[in-house]
Design an enzyme around this catalytic site. Structure first.
Site, PDB file in Angstrom:
ATOM      1  N   THR A 124       0.814  -1.214   0.000  1.00 41.88           N
ATOM      2  CA  THR A 124       0.000   0.000   0.000  1.00 41.88           C
ATOM      3  C   THR A 124       0.843   1.258   0.000  1.00 41.88           C
ATOM      4  OG1 THR A 124      -1.796  -1.112   1.112  1.00 41.88           O
ATOM      5  CG2 THR A 124      -1.743   1.257   1.353  1.00 41.88           C
ATOM      6  N   TYR A 151      -8.344   0.348  -3.153  1.00 42.85           N
ATOM      7  CA  TYR A 151      -7.306   0.931  -3.992  1.00 42.85           C
ATOM      8  C   TYR A 151      -6.474  -0.219  -4.525  1.00 42.85           C
ATOM      9  CZ  TYR A 151      -4.739  -0.191   0.181  1.00 42.85           C
ATOM     10  OH  TYR A 151      -4.227  -0.868   1.241  1.00 42.85           O
ATOM     11  N   SER A 207       2.002  -7.844  -0.451  1.00 43.56           N
ATOM     12  CA  SER A 207       2.854  -8.735   0.341  1.00 43.56           C
ATOM     13  C   SER A 207       2.228 -10.099   0.598  1.00 43.56           C
ATOM     14  CB  SER A 207       3.258  -8.065   1.648  1.00 43.56           C
ATOM     15  OG  SER A 207       2.157  -7.924   2.504  1.00 43.56           O
ATOM     16  N   THR A 242       1.808  -4.438   4.108  1.00 41.20           N
ATOM     17  CA  THR A 242       1.739  -4.666   5.556  1.00 41.20           C
ATOM     18  C   THR A 242       1.253  -6.068   5.934  1.00 41.20           C
ATOM     19  OG1 THR A 242      -0.447  -3.649   5.588  1.00 41.20           O
ATOM     20  CG2 THR A 242       1.430  -2.245   6.155  1.00 41.20           C
ATOM     21  N   ASP A 243       0.619  -6.775   4.987  1.00 39.95           N
ATOM     22  CA  ASP A 243       0.020  -8.066   5.358  1.00 39.95           C
ATOM     23  C   ASP A 243       1.051  -9.067   5.888  1.00 39.95           C
ATOM     24  OD1 ASP A 243      -2.285  -6.914   4.433  1.00 39.95           O
ATOM     25  OD2 ASP A 243      -2.827  -8.553   3.076  1.00 39.95           O
ATOM     26  N   LYS A 266       0.775  -7.261  12.804  1.00 39.58           N
ATOM     27  CA  LYS A 266      -0.355  -6.454  12.331  1.00 39.58           C
ATOM     28  C   LYS A 266      -1.606  -6.941  13.045  1.00 39.58           C
ATOM     29  CE  LYS A 266      -2.683  -4.997   8.059  1.00 39.58           C
ATOM     30  NZ  LYS A 266      -2.711  -5.112   6.588  1.00 39.58           N
ATOM     31  N   GLU A 274      -0.620 -28.366  28.827  1.00 42.46           N
ATOM     32  CA  GLU A 274      -1.795 -28.971  28.155  1.00 42.46           C
ATOM     33  C   GLU A 274      -1.450 -30.195  27.309  1.00 42.46           C
ATOM     34  OE1 GLU A 274      -5.252 -27.216  27.325  1.00 42.46           O
ATOM     35  OE2 GLU A 274      -4.855 -25.253  28.210  1.00 42.46           O
TER      36      GLU A 274
HETATM   37  N1  LIG Z   1      -1.628  -1.961   3.881  1.00 39.56           N
HETATM   38  C1  LIG Z   1      -1.108  -2.805   3.030  1.00 39.56           C
HETATM   39  O1  LIG Z   1       0.056  -2.687   2.652  1.00 39.56           O
HETATM   40  C2  LIG Z   1      -1.970  -3.932   2.557  1.00 39.56           C
HETATM   41  C3  LIG Z   1      -1.913  -4.119   1.052  1.00 39.56           C
HETATM   42  C4  LIG Z   1      -1.572  -5.513   0.602  1.00 39.56           C
HETATM   43  N2  LIG Z   1      -2.527  -6.477   1.043  1.00 39.56           N
HETATM   44  C5  LIG Z   1      -0.158  -5.881   1.012  1.00 39.56           C
HETATM   45  O2  LIG Z   1       0.066  -6.434   2.034  1.00 39.56           O
HETATM   46  O3  LIG Z   1       0.737  -5.572   0.291  1.00 39.56           O
END
Ligand SMILES: NC(=O)CC[C@H](N)C(=O)O
Length: 373
Positions: free
Chosen positions: A57, A71, A104, A137-138, A210, A330
């Protein structure tokens, strides 16, 4: 104040720091005031930071400023990313490389290895002080941990993304990127392991995860951030005690591929095929993202014991995400020869398992690795 600062910098460059240190604050000596500060002199003192762009992103673009979640990721090339944040030029000499242009979630182990080899090669160069990786970010947390484990350098590595594309209102990418370059070029960040700069905070790449899918404060760690970046200055308050970088026993220069590791997500009403299919597909290890304490349903224990007896490594993590999974809590790990993931969430446990398996498949060794990294 600007005159005083620039005079100090100038004096330092000219080897006058000892003289200046003995002077009281106040009017500068005539020498420092009169010598013009050349652009070349300024550049010489700035750190050299390479930005490796991989997509996400932070390189995303939406049709409208209202599009914060709708987007296309991975659209803007690295040179444009850098050009969009002119302040970067004040903190470092930067250059960019476009390594990938993907979201990602599409990262594979092959890309992780390729990226880490590039980071390692760059950090061996005398003219590179730090590296920034722009990333979706994923799976940013997986890449951050992987680099932390396998790049044998103490120079700063900062992985950064954004939650909003640059076209959105209150886009967070520009400041996150500026903070990343600031940290990558700072002396205080040396030896701190891979870091992540999001939402003004400096997080440990090993710990950060995340936790929210739609807000700029999406990233956090159960152990807290390492520090903050405020108005271009880094403030560190803690550091990780876990092995990383130069103190790691793993080295990307010795790794060309990773063994397949699967995660099986725990819930009520499971079925054995979720585990056996992973092994049939080639998984050398299964991370059990178990409920609670990394639990395994009673009716699945025989399946996992059987897989272990045939060579598959079983690593118990927890779908809870926070906390620590302890041995023999456990489930009798000693008896079944299973490993526990300690405080690593399932996706991070998967990375450490894959990296550890490049060196050993001895379960005692693997458990030691989970305690130490
Ligand atoms: N905020 C993001 O970067 C998510 C966009 C996309 N799903 C990725 O991980 O690249």
């Amino acid at each position: 104040m600007p005159v005083i600062r620039s005079g100090r910098r100038l004096a330092r460059a000219a080897g006058l720091s000892i003289v200046l240190a003995t002077l009281p604050l106040g009017p500068l000596p005539a020498l420092a005031r009169e010598m013009p500060e050349t652009a070349a002199g300024q550049a010489a003192r700035k750190p050299n930071v390479v930005i490796l762009a991989t997509g996400g992103t932070i390189a995303g673009a939406g049709a409208d400023a209202a599009n914060s979640a709708t987007y296309q990721a991975a659209k803007v090339p690295v040179d444009k990313l850098i050009a969009a944040v002119p302040a970067i030029g004040n903190v470092a000499n930067v250059r960019g490389e476009q390594v990938f242009q993907i979201a990602s979630e599409s990262f594979t182990d092959a890309q992780l290895v390729q990226l880490a080899k590039r980071v390692s090669a760059l950090l061996k160069q005398d003219d590179v002080d730090g590296v920034v990786v722009t990333h979706g970010t994923d799976t940013l947390e997986e890449t951050a941990l992987f680099l932390d484990l396998v790049v044998k350098s103490d120079k700063p590595i900062v992985v950064v993304g954004s939650m909003r594309p640059s076209t959105a209102l209150s886009a967070d990418g520009a400041l996150n990127l500026l903070d990343a370059v600031t940290v990558a070029g700072s002396k205080e960040a040396v030896g701190k392991g891979v870091m992540v700069t999001m939402n003004d905070q400096i997080q440990a790449g090993r710990d950060v995860t995340k936790r929210v899918n739609v807000v700029p404060s999406a990233f956090s760690s159960q152990w807290g951030p390492l520090g903050m970046v405020v108005e271009g200055k880094t403030y560190f308050f803690r550091s990780s005690v876990k092995r990383h970088g130069k103190s790691s026993e793993f080295d990307i220069d010795q790794i060309d591929s990773l063994p397949l590791v699967a995660i099986v997500y725990g819930s009520g009403n499971m079925f054995p095929g979720a585990y056996t299919a992973a092994v049939e597909a080639g998984a050398k290890a299964i991370v059990n993202a178990g409920t609670g304490n990394g639990s395994v349903a009673g009716y699945l224990v025989d399946t996992l014991k059987d897989l272990r007896s045939k060579g598959t490594l079983i690593v118990r993590s927890s779908r809870v995400g926070d906390g620590i999974v302890l041995r023999n809590a456990e489930q009798p790990d000693d008896k079944y020869d299973w490993v526990v993931a300690h405080d690593l969430n399932p996706q991070k446990a998967k990375i450490l398992t894959a990296v550890a398996l490049t060196k050993t498949n001895d379960t005692k060794e693997l458990q030691r690795i989970f305690w130490e990294y």
